[in-house]
Design a protein around this motif. Structure first.
Motif, PDB file in Angstrom:
ATOM      1  N   THR A  88      73.511  71.272  85.402  1.00  0.00           N
ATOM      2  CA  THR A  88      73.968  72.021  84.236  1.00  0.00           C
ATOM      3  C   THR A  88      74.578  73.361  84.618  1.00  0.00           C
ATOM      4  O   THR A  88      75.567  73.804  84.026  1.00  0.00           O
TER       5      THR A  88
ATOM      6  N   SER B 100      78.959  67.787  90.327  1.00  0.00           N
ATOM      7  CA  SER B 100      79.541  66.460  90.133  1.00  0.00           C
ATOM      8  C   SER B 100      78.496  65.453  89.682  1.00  0.00           C
ATOM      9  O   SER B 100      78.796  64.504  88.959  1.00  0.00           O
ATOM     10  N   ARG B 101      77.245  65.688  90.101  1.00  0.00           N
ATOM     11  CA  ARG B 101      76.141  64.794  89.746  1.00  0.00           C
ATOM     12  C   ARG B 101      75.397  65.266  88.499  1.00  0.00           C
ATOM     13  O   ARG B 101      74.285  64.807  88.240  1.00  0.00           O
ATOM     14  N   GLY B 102      75.970  66.187  87.749  1.00  0.00           N
ATOM     15  CA  GLY B 102      75.425  66.517  86.445  1.00  0.00           C
ATOM     16  C   GLY B 102      74.627  67.797  86.333  1.00  0.00           C
ATOM     17  O   GLY B 102      74.101  68.092  85.250  1.00  0.00           O
TER      18      GLY B 102
ATOM     19  N   ARG C 112      83.874  62.372  92.243  1.00  0.00           N
ATOM     20  CA  ARG C 112      83.938  61.613  93.494  1.00  0.00           C
ATOM     21  C   ARG C 112      85.385  61.457  93.942  1.00  0.00           C
ATOM     22  O   ARG C 112      86.255  61.128  93.146  1.00  0.00           O
TER      23      ARG C 112
ATOM     24  N   GLY D  82      79.396  61.147  92.175  1.00  0.00           N
ATOM     25  CA  GLY D  82      79.373  61.712  90.842  1.00  0.00           C
ATOM     26  C   GLY D  82      80.718  61.720  90.141  1.00  0.00           C
ATOM     27  O   GLY D  82      81.661  61.028  90.520  1.00  0.00           O
ATOM     28  N   GLU D  83      80.807  62.552  89.122  1.00  0.00           N
ATOM     29  CA  GLU D  83      81.990  62.644  88.262  1.00  0.00           C
ATOM     30  C   GLU D  83      83.256  62.951  89.037  1.00  0.00           C
ATOM     31  O   GLU D  83      84.340  62.450  88.714  1.00  0.00           O
TER      32      GLU D  83
ATOM     33  N   GLY E 286      67.973  62.861  94.475  1.00  0.00           N
ATOM     34  CA  GLY E 286      68.317  61.979  93.366  1.00  0.00           C
ATOM     35  C   GLY E 286      69.789  62.149  93.033  1.00  0.00           C
ATOM     36  O   GLY E 286      70.349  63.238  93.167  1.00  0.00           O
ATOM     37  N   GLN E 287      70.411  61.089  92.584  1.00  0.00           N
ATOM     38  CA  GLN E 287      71.847  61.123  92.309  1.00  0.00           C
ATOM     39  C   GLN E 287      72.175  61.800  90.988  1.00  0.00           C
ATOM     40  O   GLN E 287      73.296  62.276  90.789  1.00  0.00           O
ATOM     41  N   ASP E 288      71.223  61.853  90.069  1.00  0.00           N
ATOM     42  CA  ASP E 288      71.442  62.458  88.760  1.00  0.00           C
ATOM     43  C   ASP E 288      70.682  63.777  88.688  1.00  0.00           C
ATOM     44  O   ASP E 288      69.449  63.797  88.661  1.00  0.00           O
ATOM     45  N   LEU E 289      71.430  64.878  88.668  1.00  0.00           N
ATOM     46  CA  LEU E 289      70.809  66.207  88.618  1.00  0.00           C
ATOM     47  C   LEU E 289      70.941  66.830  87.231  1.00  0.00           C
ATOM     48  O   LEU E 289      70.853  68.049  87.080  1.00  0.00           O
ATOM     49  N   SER E 290      71.108  66.003  86.219  1.00  0.00           N
ATOM     50  CA  SER E 290      71.291  66.494  84.849  1.00  0.00           C
ATOM     51  C   SER E 290      70.151  67.443  84.456  1.00  0.00           C
ATOM     52  O   SER E 290      68.969  67.154  84.676  1.00  0.00           O
TER      53      SER E 290
END
Length: 204
Positions: A88, A84-86, A32, A29-30, A60-64
Motif C-alpha cells: 500500500t 508491484s505486489r500490492g 512484471r 506482480g502488476e 509472500g507474493q501478495d503484500l497488499s
C-alpha cells in the motif's frame, strides 16, 4: 555482483542526467517486466533476479496492505517489486540526487501514483525523523561503511512490532538488534537475510 540486465537505454531529455542509464526488469506482480532505469553511483548494487525471487517467496507474493521502506533504494528494485505486489505504501530513500531523480522517473513511468514516495535523505536522518513505522524494511547499504551498526539503535523506531527486515551484507548477520535471522542465503560475495523478532532458524 552479477545481475540480469536488459540492454542499457539512452534516457530522453526528461530523464535524469540525459545520459546512458543501466536498467533491469521487475520480475513479478502488476508491473512484471516493467523496466527500471538507474545511473551508476558509488555503492549501488542491484539485487539480482534470483535473489529477489527468493525474497518474495519468503515474504509472500501478495503484500497488499503492507508498508515498506527501501532505505538505500539505489535502483529501486526492492521497493518497486514490493509495490508491484500490492504494498500500500512504499518509501524509497537515497541521498544521491541523480539516483533520486531516476527513482522519480521510474515511478512516473510505471504510474505508481501515491503508492510510492521518493525521499532524498541520509538513512540515519530519515529514520530519526520519519514518525511512521513500517511492516517491511529493505536494508541494502553500501558495504564496508558501517551503516548497519549505525542504524541498529533506531530499528525499533521504524518497524512495527511484527515487522520484518531484509538485509544484504558483506558478512553473515545473525541479527539486527531484536531481529534475528530466520532465513539466509548467499550469492557471490553477498549474504542476504530475512529477519524477524524471535529465534534464529534455517538457511536457504
Amino acid at each position: 555482483m552479477r545481475d540480469t540486465f536488459v540492454p542499457s537505454i539512452w534516457s530522453p531529455s526528461s530523464s535524469p542526467g540525459n545520459r546512458l542509464l543501466n536498467s533491469l526488469r521487475i520480475i513479478g506482480g502488476e508491473w512484471r517486466r516493467g523496466v527500471l532505469r538507474f545511473p551508476d553511483a558509488p555503492g549501488l548494487r542491484p539485487t539480482p533476479d534470483s535473489v529477489r525471487e527468493t525474497l518474495f517467496n519468503w515474504l509472500g507474493q501478495d503484500l497488499s496492505g503492507l508498508s515498506c521502506l527501501d532505505l538505500f533504494a539505489g535502483s529501486g528494485a526492492l521497493g518497486f517489486e514490493a509495490a508491484s505486489r500490492g504494498a500500500t505504501r512504499v518509501v524509497l530513500v537515497d541521498r544521491s540526487p541523480k539516483v533520486v531523480a531516476a527513482l522519480a522517473d521510474n515511478a512516473s513511468r510505471l504510474g505508481a501514483g501515491k503508492r510510492v514516495e521518493i525521499v532524498r535523505s541520509d538513512a540515519v536522518r530519515f529514520i530519526s525523523t520519519v514518525g511512521f513505522r513500517f511492516d517491511v524494511l529493505f536494508l541494502d547499504p553500501p558495504f564496508h561503511q558501517g551503516w548497519i551498526d549505525r542504524l541498529l539503535p533506531l530499528m525499533t523506531d521504524v518497524l512495527v512490532e511484527d515487522g520484518v527486515i531484509y538485509a544484504e551484507a558483506e558478512t553473515v548477520l545473525e541479527s539486527c538488534g531484536a531481529w534475528q535471522t530466520v532465513r539466509q542465503g548467499r550469492t557471490g560475495r553477498v549474504f542476504y537475510h530475512l529477519m524477524r523478532r524471535g529465534e534464529a532458524d534455517g538457511a536457504e
